[in-house]
Write a protein that holds these residues in place. Structure first.
Motif, PDB file in Angstrom:
ATOM      1  N   ARG A 200      22.406  36.516  34.386  1.00 34.94           N
ATOM      2  CA  ARG A 200      22.579  36.401  35.851  1.00 34.94           C
ATOM      3  C   ARG A 200      24.054  36.691  36.177  1.00 34.94           C
ATOM      4  O   ARG A 200      24.884  35.779  36.242  1.00 34.94           O
ATOM      5  CB  ARG A 200      22.156  35.021  36.333  1.00 34.94           C
ATOM      6  N   VAL A 201      24.364  37.968  36.355  1.00 39.41           N
ATOM      7  CA  VAL A 201      25.735  38.425  36.551  1.00 39.41           C
ATOM      8  C   VAL A 201      25.864  39.034  37.946  1.00 39.41           C
ATOM      9  O   VAL A 201      25.136  39.971  38.287  1.00 39.41           O
ATOM     10  CB  VAL A 201      26.136  39.460  35.478  1.00 39.41           C
ATOM     11  N   ASP A 202      26.781  38.513  38.743  1.00 35.88           N
ATOM     12  CA  ASP A 202      26.977  39.036  40.101  1.00 35.88           C
ATOM     13  C   ASP A 202      27.826  40.304  40.109  1.00 35.88           C
ATOM     14  O   ASP A 202      27.658  41.163  40.975  1.00 35.88           O
ATOM     15  CB  ASP A 202      27.645  37.972  40.979  1.00 35.88           C
ATOM     16  N   ALA A 203      28.735  40.432  39.168  1.00 36.89           N
ATOM     17  CA  ALA A 203      29.565  41.642  39.082  1.00 36.89           C
ATOM     18  C   ALA A 203      30.271  41.682  37.733  1.00 36.89           C
ATOM     19  O   ALA A 203      30.542  40.652  37.122  1.00 36.89           O
ATOM     20  CB  ALA A 203      30.593  41.690  40.213  1.00 36.89           C
ATOM     21  N   ILE A 204      30.545  42.900  37.279  1.00 44.60           N
ATOM     22  CA  ILE A 204      31.447  43.136  36.154  1.00 44.60           C
ATOM     23  C   ILE A 204      32.760  43.618  36.750  1.00 44.60           C
ATOM     24  O   ILE A 204      32.779  44.542  37.569  1.00 44.60           O
ATOM     25  CB  ILE A 204      30.875  44.180  35.185  1.00 44.60           C
ATOM     26  N   VAL A 205      33.860  42.981  36.363  1.00 47.34           N
ATOM     27  CA  VAL A 205      35.167  43.288  36.937  1.00 47.34           C
ATOM     28  C   VAL A 205      36.086  43.785  35.831  1.00 47.34           C
ATOM     29  O   VAL A 205      36.166  43.172  34.765  1.00 47.34           O
ATOM     30  CB  VAL A 205      35.783  42.043  37.615  1.00 47.34           C
ATOM     31  N   ILE A 206      36.782  44.896  36.090  1.00 46.18           N
ATOM     32  CA  ILE A 206      37.689  45.480  35.101  1.00 46.18           C
ATOM     33  C   ILE A 206      39.082  45.562  35.708  1.00 46.18           C
ATOM     34  O   ILE A 206      39.260  46.039  36.829  1.00 46.18           O
ATOM     35  CB  ILE A 206      37.218  46.883  34.674  1.00 46.18           C
ATOM     36  N   THR A 207      40.075  45.087  34.952  1.00 43.76           N
ATOM     37  CA  THR A 207      41.454  45.094  35.430  1.00 43.76           C
ATOM     38  C   THR A 207      42.388  45.442  34.278  1.00 43.76           C
ATOM     39  O   THR A 207      41.960  45.703  33.170  1.00 43.76           O
ATOM     40  CB  THR A 207      41.816  43.724  36.039  1.00 43.76           C
ATOM     41  N   GLY A 208      43.698  45.454  34.540  1.00 38.57           N
ATOM     42  CA  GLY A 208      44.686  45.772  33.523  1.00 38.57           C
ATOM     43  C   GLY A 208      45.157  47.214  33.612  1.00 38.57           C
ATOM     44  O   GLY A 208      44.547  48.054  34.273  1.00 38.57           O
ATOM     45  N   GLY A 209      46.254  47.509  32.933  1.00 41.65           N
ATOM     46  CA  GLY A 209      46.859  48.830  33.015  1.00 41.65           C
ATOM     47  C   GLY A 209      45.958  49.953  32.546  1.00 41.65           C
ATOM     48  O   GLY A 209      45.967  51.058  33.106  1.00 41.65           O
ATOM     49  N   VAL A 210      45.142  49.709  31.496  1.00 41.14           N
ATOM     50  CA  VAL A 210      44.271  50.753  30.971  1.00 41.14           C
ATOM     51  C   VAL A 210      43.105  51.025  31.923  1.00 41.14           C
ATOM     52  O   VAL A 210      42.398  52.025  31.782  1.00 41.14           O
ATOM     53  CB  VAL A 210      43.784  50.388  29.558  1.00 41.14           C
TER      54      VAL A 210
END
Length: 332
Positions: A200-210
């Protein structure tokens, strides 16, 4: 003392200590909100630890909550910080309940870290047993091999995603294989964290310089977009840049370059490209404990720019700043 994110606690302590008041850290560098079941490993002597890029992970969690229009404590999120190390985390209703041990644990390999490795081979390498009988490393050298000289550095001799992509565009198939393998492992870890949240995942979030790498994001997205919508917030958090601008303003005053300097006259960003040596040689060099922070500056007074600044934290986190002669000249 080994990561720029530690500066917040050090600065808070120094400031508070001068006036005799306590210092409190909100969203500290590392935070432990694990469920008990997440701590258990296959050896009772070794407990799984919550070591991650918590400061940024919590910040983008709240940013994602704003975009999704729901409070962070109501959301289930899989959040990945892609930097020199990689943290992939499960956030259940405001708590970060699981993460690969990003510093020296498991999970995907990263630009500078080895990630999860076959444990038996690591033990054999440490003791120079076959097939690693020619390996002769001290404890410090072995640890550095895992955290600092692993990942892309070990395979390709660089921690720069920009450089790796340049090689791929030039036809380097080995660079492509290694870079795609990193994306594969990141996606696999995201899938593991989705199971922690029961799917039950509302969103996948990606951050960081890469996260600036569109090629890497495309490979990851192909494998995880079916789980939940993917939100991307690349590295340069405006709050970090505001701090860097304030440092540049303070240094301008300290070195009598210009004072006062308004925030609107300062531009700052992560240094993404190498600065020519001949330019560096012309700059004034200073440091406050060289392994913590060092900086260079040059007074220009041309092209609408008063001065240029290069600031490096912990010998590996570089920023560049420009001070403009007027607010009107900023960004022109």
């Amino acid at each position: 003392r080994e990561h720029a994110s530690s500066l917040g606690a050090l600065l808070a302590y120094e400031i508070a200590n001068t006036v005799g008041i306590p210092a409190y850290i909100v969203d500290p560098v590392c935070v432990d909100e694990f469920d008990a079941v997440a701590r258990v490993s296959g050896l009772p002597e070794i407990e799984r630890r919550s070591l991650s890029h918590a400061l940024n992970l919590k910040a983008v969690a709240r940013r994602a909550a704003l975009e999704l229009g729901r409070p962070y404590p109501e959301l289930n999120l899989v959040i990945a910080h892609l930097g020199g190390g990689i943290s992939v985390t499960a956030h259940r209703q405001g708590r970060m309940v699981d993460v690969n041990q990003a510093l020296d644990g498991n999970g995907p390999f990263a630009p500078e870290r080895s990630g999860g490795l076959p444990v038996g081979d690591v033990v054999r390498m440490c003791y120079a047993e076959a097939p690693y009988q020619d390996v002769d490393l001290t404890y410090e050298q072995m640890f550095r091999k895992l955290a600092g000289k692993g990942g892309l550095v070990a395979h390709l001799g660089t921690n720069s995603a920009v450089e790796v992509e340049r090689r791929i565009r030039a036809g380097d198939e080995h660079a492509r294989l290694v870079y795609e393998a990193m994306a594969y492992q990141i996606a696999k870890e995201m899938g593991a964290m989705a199971t922690v949240l029961g799917g039950r995942v509302d969103a996948i979030v990606i951050t960081g310089g890469v996260a600036h790498s569109e090629l890497l994001l495309d490979w990851i997205g192909q494998r995880v977009a079916w789980i939940a919508p993917v939100l991307v917030y690349p590295g340069e958090d405006e709050r970090v840049m505001r701090v860097i601008r304030n440092i540049v303003r303070g240094l301008c005053h300290h070195h009598s370059v210009m004072s006062p300097v308004s925030d609107k006259r300062v531009w700052a960003n992560v240094q993404k490209y190498a600065i020519p040596e001949e330019f560096l040689d012309q700059m004034n060099y200073h440091h406050r404990e060289q392994d913590i922070v060092e900086y260079r500056y040059q007074i220009l007074n041309e092209f609408g720019i008063n001065s240029a600044w290069l600031i490096t934290f912990f010998e590996r986190v570089p920023f560049i700043g420009l001070v403009f002669m007027s607010e009107e000249g900023f960004g022109q």
